[in-house]
Design a protein around this motif. Structure first.
Motif, short mmCIF file in Angstrom:
data_model
loop_
_atom_site.label_atom_id
_atom_site.label_comp_id
_atom_site.label_asym_id
_atom_site.label_seq_id
_atom_site.Cartn_x
_atom_site.Cartn_y
_atom_site.Cartn_z
N SER A 7 15.98 8.69 41.09
CA SER A 7 16.68 9.85 41.54
C SER A 7 15.98 10.20 42.70
CB SER A 7 16.41 10.92 40.58
OG SER A 7 17.42 10.63 39.49
N ALA A 8 14.65 10.11 42.82
CA ALA A 8 13.91 10.66 43.95
C ALA A 8 14.16 9.89 45.35
CB ALA A 8 12.45 10.79 43.60
N PHE A 9 14.25 8.44 45.00
CA PHE A 9 14.35 7.47 45.97
C PHE A 9 15.67 7.52 46.62
CE2 PHE A 9 15.60 3.08 47.13
CZ PHE A 9 14.95 3.21 48.45
N THR A 54 23.80 10.98 41.60
CA THR A 54 22.82 9.72 41.37
C THR A 54 21.90 10.19 40.25
OG1 THR A 54 21.11 10.61 42.94
CG2 THR A 54 22.55 8.96 43.60
N THR A 55 21.34 11.72 40.27
CA THR A 55 20.60 12.01 38.99
C THR A 55 21.58 11.91 37.64
OG1 THR A 55 19.61 13.58 40.51
CG2 THR A 55 19.30 13.98 38.17
N VAL A 56 22.68 12.36 37.67
CA VAL A 56 23.65 12.29 36.20
C VAL A 56 23.73 10.77 35.90
CG1 VAL A 56 25.92 12.62 35.42
CG2 VAL A 56 24.62 14.58 36.76
N VAL A 57 23.74 9.68 36.92
CA VAL A 57 23.91 8.38 36.68
C VAL A 57 22.65 7.84 35.89
CG1 VAL A 57 24.55 6.01 37.39
CG2 VAL A 57 26.08 8.05 37.94
N ALA A 58 21.56 8.44 36.67
CA ALA A 58 20.32 7.74 36.15
C ALA A 58 19.96 8.51 34.98
CB ALA A 58 19.31 8.22 37.18
N ILE A 59 20.30 9.72 34.69
CA ILE A 59 19.93 10.28 33.29
C ILE A 59 20.91 9.56 32.27
CG2 ILE A 59 20.15 12.37 31.81
CD1 ILE A 59 19.17 13.80 34.57
N GLY A 63 19.50 7.70 28.97
CA GLY A 63 20.07 8.34 27.70
C GLY A 63 20.78 7.62 26.76
N ALA A 64 21.21 6.25 27.31
CA ALA A 64 21.66 5.28 26.35
C ALA A 64 20.81 4.73 25.48
CB ALA A 64 22.58 4.35 27.20
N TRP A 65 19.40 4.63 25.87
CA TRP A 65 18.43 3.92 25.15
C TRP A 65 17.26 4.83 24.71
CZ3 TRP A 65 20.95 1.59 29.36
CH2 TRP A 65 21.33 0.31 29.01
N TYR A 66 17.15 6.13 25.32
CA TYR A 66 16.24 7.10 24.88
C TYR A 66 16.89 8.54 24.98
CZ TYR A 66 12.56 10.34 24.77
OH TYR A 66 11.72 11.42 24.24
N ALA A 67 16.92 9.37 23.95
CA ALA A 67 17.39 10.63 24.00
C ALA A 67 16.24 11.68 24.02
CB ALA A 67 18.36 11.05 22.87
N PRO A 68 16.11 12.20 25.15
CA PRO A 68 15.01 13.31 25.06
C PRO A 68 15.19 14.53 24.08
CG PRO A 68 16.49 13.47 27.33
CD PRO A 68 16.95 12.28 26.42
N ARG A 69 14.10 15.29 23.70
CA ARG A 69 14.12 16.22 22.94
C ARG A 69 15.10 17.29 23.26
NH1 ARG A 69 10.17 16.30 18.72
NH2 ARG A 69 10.11 14.14 17.98
N GLN A 70 14.79 17.60 24.78
CA GLN A 70 15.40 18.82 25.26
C GLN A 70 16.34 18.37 26.48
OE1 GLN A 70 13.06 22.49 25.77
NE2 GLN A 70 11.31 20.97 25.14
N TRP A 71 17.56 17.88 26.37
CA TRP A 71 18.34 17.46 27.42
C TRP A 71 18.28 18.19 28.54
CZ3 TRP A 71 20.25 12.73 28.16
CH2 TRP A 71 20.37 11.59 27.38
N VAL A 73 16.37 20.51 29.92
CA VAL A 73 15.08 20.53 30.35
C VAL A 73 14.94 19.26 31.12
CG1 VAL A 73 12.58 20.89 30.16
CG2 VAL A 73 14.08 22.41 28.98
N PHE A 74 15.06 18.14 30.62
CA PHE A 74 14.75 16.96 30.98
C PHE A 74 15.69 16.73 32.23
CE2 PHE A 74 15.87 12.34 31.17
CZ PHE A 74 14.47 11.78 31.28
N ALA A 75 17.20 16.87 32.12
CA ALA A 75 17.94 16.85 33.10
C ALA A 75 17.69 17.70 34.42
CB ALA A 75 19.36 17.04 32.81
N GLY A 76 17.15 18.90 34.28
CA GLY A 76 16.93 19.84 35.00
C GLY A 76 15.63 19.51 35.98
N ALA A 77 14.50 18.82 35.31
CA ALA A 77 13.26 18.43 35.79
C ALA A 77 13.74 17.23 36.81
CB ALA A 77 12.43 18.13 34.77
N ASN A 78 14.32 16.23 36.24
CA ASN A 78 14.76 15.31 37.20
C ASN A 78 15.67 15.66 38.35
OD1 ASN A 78 14.11 12.42 36.13
ND2 ASN A 78 14.68 13.48 34.20
N LEU A 79 16.39 16.51 38.05
CA LEU A 79 17.45 17.05 39.46
C LEU A 79 16.24 17.83 40.40
CD1 LEU A 79 20.18 17.41 40.75
CD2 LEU A 79 20.30 19.37 39.52
N LEU A 80 15.50 18.54 39.80
CA LEU A 80 14.29 19.27 40.72
C LEU A 80 13.64 18.18 41.74
CD1 LEU A 80 12.87 21.55 41.67
CD2 LEU A 80 11.41 21.62 39.81
#
Length: 190
Positions: A7-9, A54-59, A63-71, A73-80
């Motif tokens: 996402s950053a790149f 890009t962030t939504v696609v990466a998440i 998410g298909a292989w690993y489901a975070p405990r707090q979706w 928070v995880f998505a917001g941090a990646n977007l940040l």
């Protein structure tokens, strides 16, 4: 950990190319009467849409292989992280050009997010990573991935501070680049 690197790149590249490729047109828009902040808002809208996509696609792929405990928070941090690097791209583009900026964004994203914030080292993230822009948001992301409650308020504020700082600097550089178009012809440097 590949989600924030990706996402950053990609967000950094979006910021870099959107602003670098549109410089002439943006100056013409300012000469035609639009305010610099209106043109910048349009460019940031395009960058924001690309960053969000890009962030939504990466998440989603992660998410298909690993489901975070707090979706959320995880998505917001990646977007940040992604938005911070998009602003770095906006800032770096006019200073280095397209090719130099591309390599710089790739290197910064890998060193900061990939190495400086990696929790996969035996002792956790290295201490020098605390001085890099992704530290706060990465801590929030790890919290969202592995815990059931949010307790990283300080890290969130640190991440938001980096975003505000880079956004302010990017707006100043953008304004300087496009605002020069409003000078009368006899005041333009030759």
């Amino acid at each position: 950990t590949m989600v924030p690197i990706t996402s950053a790149f990609l967000a950094g590249i979006a910021g870099l190319f959107v602003v670098t490729e549109s410089a002439r047109g943006d100056r013409r828009l300012v000469l035609a009467g639009l305010r610099t902040r209106e043109v910048l808002a349009g460019r940031l809208g395009v960058i924001g849409a690309a960053t969000g996509l890009t962030t939504v696609v990466a998440i989603a792929v992660s998410g298909a292989w690993y489901a975070p405990r707090q979706w959320l928070v995880f998505a917001g941090a990646n977007l940040l992280i992604a938005m911070t690097y998009a602003m770095i791209g906006v800032l770096v583009g006019p200073l280095t050009g397209r090719l130099g900026g591309l390599y710089l964004i790739l290197m910064l994203a890998f060193i900061d997010v990939g190495l400086g914030q990696s929790v996969m080292f035996p002792k956790g993230p290295p201490s020098w990573g605390a001085f890099l822009p992704a530290r706060g948001a990465s801590r929030v992301m790890i919290d969202g991935a592995f815990t059931d409650s949010f307790d990283q308020v300080g890290a969130l504020l640190l991440g938001l501070s980096w975003l505000v700082a880079f956004s302010t600097a990017a707006a100043a550089v953008y304004h300087r680049r496009t605002g020069a178009a409003t000078l009368p012809m006899d005041q333009h440097p030759s």
